[in-house]
Design a protein around this motif. Sequence first.
Motif, PDB file in Angstrom:
ATOM      1  N   THR A 583       0.816  -1.220   0.000  1.00 22.98           N
ATOM      2  CA  THR A 583       0.000   0.000   0.000  1.00 22.98           C
ATOM      3  C   THR A 583       0.846   1.265   0.000  1.00 22.98           C
ATOM      4  O   THR A 583       0.307   2.367   0.078  1.00 22.98           O
ATOM      5  CB  THR A 583      -0.929   0.009   1.217  1.00 22.98           C
ATOM      6  OG1 THR A 583      -0.163  -0.153   2.416  1.00 22.98           O
ATOM      7  CG2 THR A 583      -1.951  -1.127   1.121  1.00 22.98           C
ATOM      8  N   THR A 584       2.157   1.135  -0.089  1.00 24.28           N
ATOM      9  CA  THR A 584       3.040   2.294  -0.230  1.00 24.28           C
ATOM     10  C   THR A 584       4.006   2.013  -1.373  1.00 24.28           C
ATOM     11  O   THR A 584       4.376   0.864  -1.633  1.00 24.28           O
ATOM     12  CB  THR A 584       3.841   2.575   1.056  1.00 24.28           C
ATOM     13  OG1 THR A 584       4.597   1.409   1.418  1.00 24.28           O
ATOM     14  CG2 THR A 584       2.910   2.953   2.201  1.00 24.28           C
ATOM     15  N   TYR A 592       4.416   0.214  -6.673  1.00 27.38           N
ATOM     16  CA  TYR A 592       3.848  -0.626  -5.631  1.00 27.38           C
ATOM     17  C   TYR A 592       4.347  -2.056  -5.863  1.00 27.38           C
ATOM     18  O   TYR A 592       4.491  -2.500  -6.999  1.00 27.38           O
ATOM     19  CB  TYR A 592       2.318  -0.599  -5.689  1.00 27.38           C
ATOM     20  CG  TYR A 592       1.719   0.722  -5.289  1.00 27.38           C
ATOM     21  CD1 TYR A 592       1.630   1.081  -3.947  1.00 27.38           C
ATOM     22  CD2 TYR A 592       1.242   1.621  -6.251  1.00 27.38           C
ATOM     23  CE1 TYR A 592       1.067   2.304  -3.572  1.00 27.38           C
ATOM     24  CE2 TYR A 592       0.683   2.832  -5.881  1.00 27.38           C
ATOM     25  CZ  TYR A 592       0.604   3.173  -4.535  1.00 27.38           C
ATOM     26  OH  TYR A 592       0.058   4.376  -4.170  1.00 27.38           O
ATOM     27  N   PRO A 626      -5.785   3.432  -0.368  1.00 25.07           N
ATOM     28  CA  PRO A 626      -4.333   3.613  -0.487  1.00 25.07           C
ATOM     29  C   PRO A 626      -3.786   3.408  -1.888  1.00 25.07           C
ATOM     30  O   PRO A 626      -2.726   3.941  -2.221  1.00 25.07           O
ATOM     31  CB  PRO A 626      -3.772   2.557   0.488  1.00 25.07           C
ATOM     32  CG  PRO A 626      -4.844   1.529   0.585  1.00 25.07           C
ATOM     33  CD  PRO A 626      -6.125   2.278   0.469  1.00 25.07           C
TER      34      PRO A 626
END
Length: 765
Positions: A583-584, A592, A626
């Motif tokens: 999610t980052t 990602y 996200p």
Amino acid sequence: MTVDRVANALREEARATNERRLLVLAGEGEATRAAAVDALDAVDIESRDVTYLGESEGTPWERITLASAGDLLGTTHGALVVDCHEACRPNALGRAVGAVDGGGLLVLCVPSLDSWPDRRDGFDESLAVPPFDVADVAGNFRRRLVGLLRAHPGIAIVDVGDGTTEPTVERDGLTEPAPHRPVDPPAAPDDAAFPDSVYRRCRTDDQVTAVEALEALGEPGTALVVEADRGRGKSSAAGLAAGALALAGRDVLVTAPQYRGAAEVFARAREVLVDARALAGDPDESDPTLLETSQGRVRFEKPTTAAELPDGPDAVVVDEAAALPVGLLERFLDAPAAAFATTVHGYEGAGRGFSVRFRDRLEESDFDVTDVSMTDPIRYAAGDPVEVWAFRALLLDAGPAVDSLVEDTGRDSPSPDYRAFDAADLLADEHLLRETFGLLVAAHYRTEPSDLARLLDAPNVTVRALTHEGHVVSVALLAREGNLPADLRAHMYEGGRVRGNMIPDVLTSQLRDEDAGVPEGLRVLRIATHHAVRSRGLGSRLLAEVRSEFAEDVDWLGTGYGATPELLDFWRANGFSTVHLSTTRNDASGEYSAVMLAPTSDAGRDLADRHSRWFVDRVAAMLSDPLDDMDPDVVRAALRSVDGTTDLDLTEWEWRLLAGMTGGAGIFDTSPRPLRRLTVRYLTDAGGPTTGEDADGEPSEALLTPRQERLLVRKALQGHSWGAVAEELDFHSHGQCMRALGAATRPLLSRFGGSKTTQELERLK
């Protein structure tokens, strides 16, 4: 001969040749550090020009811990003392070598050379991946290192024992070369656009040539590639040009994997602006990442931010470009002008991979591209023996086999051989080691010297390859994970980290599956195919061989990487299924990450099935929050790669809503859930993303076009506004975009809705 006499002789020869020399002090830790103090006290190097790289706090010099060795980038020292007693870290050693000035000394404090390979230290502990322990780590990297220390010129070795006996000089390290002949300082070119004061700061003709070429950044439509080995002054050249451009009122955006890697760029740019008295504010108090004049500036942003081209820079300078992935580099092709400075051989990245994988994109762009190569060292003379030793010891200049030796692979030649390489094989054949490691370096932007030690010593790592007439054409670096005892699994579940078990760690700590560490797996750390034989199925052939060999030995094969559509399709084609998306974004890759599994046993199938099911159930919520900025093509490929799908579980009312969207997509805004679930079902369905089926179950034309799929991802899954979606996908108006969403929904209802929607759709005709 005493230590101080050996050091003096080395220092005199280093100064006479403008080269460096290496002094190895072997013995007990305190004795070697004391000997280093004596040696450097005896030579003409002031304490303030000496830096100690190690863990001891009892030395008279500035100290940098081994973990902070990156702080040496962009710095120059008369002498560096590297203490290897607590840990021998290959990356730290490489960074230290590059930071010693010509005429200086690199001092290594090490255990007894005969026993050093068999000792275990802090770095070995990092290689001891559970369930293995440090006793399982081999000492091959240090054994090779010791052999090269004893064989290369310019390296003195003194055994100081425990400090109570007379030191023994094993080698004096003297080479007796011809004295160094100083050269005239370079001159500014005729008709230069930059001020003469900028060129007076150049130290070689190469640097003058590079700075002159960088003048072109003042005009839009220009791109430059500056390639050089470490220590050739490419960052300095970029900094001098950036300062000159700021003087001329340009906004120069600088990026690098980390700011410290670009520190030299800013140091040289600052000198230009201070010389011209143009730096705004107090030069001693200004932000090191921002240099401003009355009209121009030089500023730094990390790569993922810089790729957005914030505030519309006039030019972009990407330092250590080979350390960044191709996908991120491509985003800088939207800049008005750009320079890519890269190290040809080094631990930050590999120039070969950069040139092979990114240069095609650059040549296809609208830029007028200029190449600059820098070969003259700045800090020391060409042929410096310490540099030669470091390149060989750390394989900084390792590369794949020459194209002509492998380019027939997969054509008319016999099929390549599948081979298992253990450390003994690689150590016995230097060419094989260089080709294997060089192929990993060329194909992956994060391969570094520590990976060489991991390849040779880590108990959980193994190497498999395809070879053609003895040359490596495809290689995979594999790591065992899982098979963890209950206490370690509980430790991970409760938030603790367990080294080297990336996939069990993610599935346990983030996805709350304490049993994920029970099955044993094999993660593909790296896989690389020689650039001359790509697109011939060799990577897939290698994975198939790996799967065949290990199918009865492990429960799953896995991988984790920065997701792109091409890579997702590759892994999917080889039987791997998406079970997680990070999610980052990764700071280095800008992507990602995807985690994928290919089960090889019932236990592996159970693991993959439940995580595929959980992934499908949660992915819509992830994409609307996200992951709302994930590339829609990555989303399409990731969902297409899931081995499993979801029950639609829609009410009759929700089916009516979906049918209503075909005539007026504005209904979507009143209840997004039904179309989100339908989109996930479509993209994860076995035949959904690319084909439909006719009445006989045979493949028919694709249900939706790629543009329609992107529309569903952006609107139904990621929740972008109608205006943003219309602009991105080139719809003429919001209304046209809404009608297109309705049109994309109709074939999905025909496929998945059946009788639930037939009557409603008839009413809306």
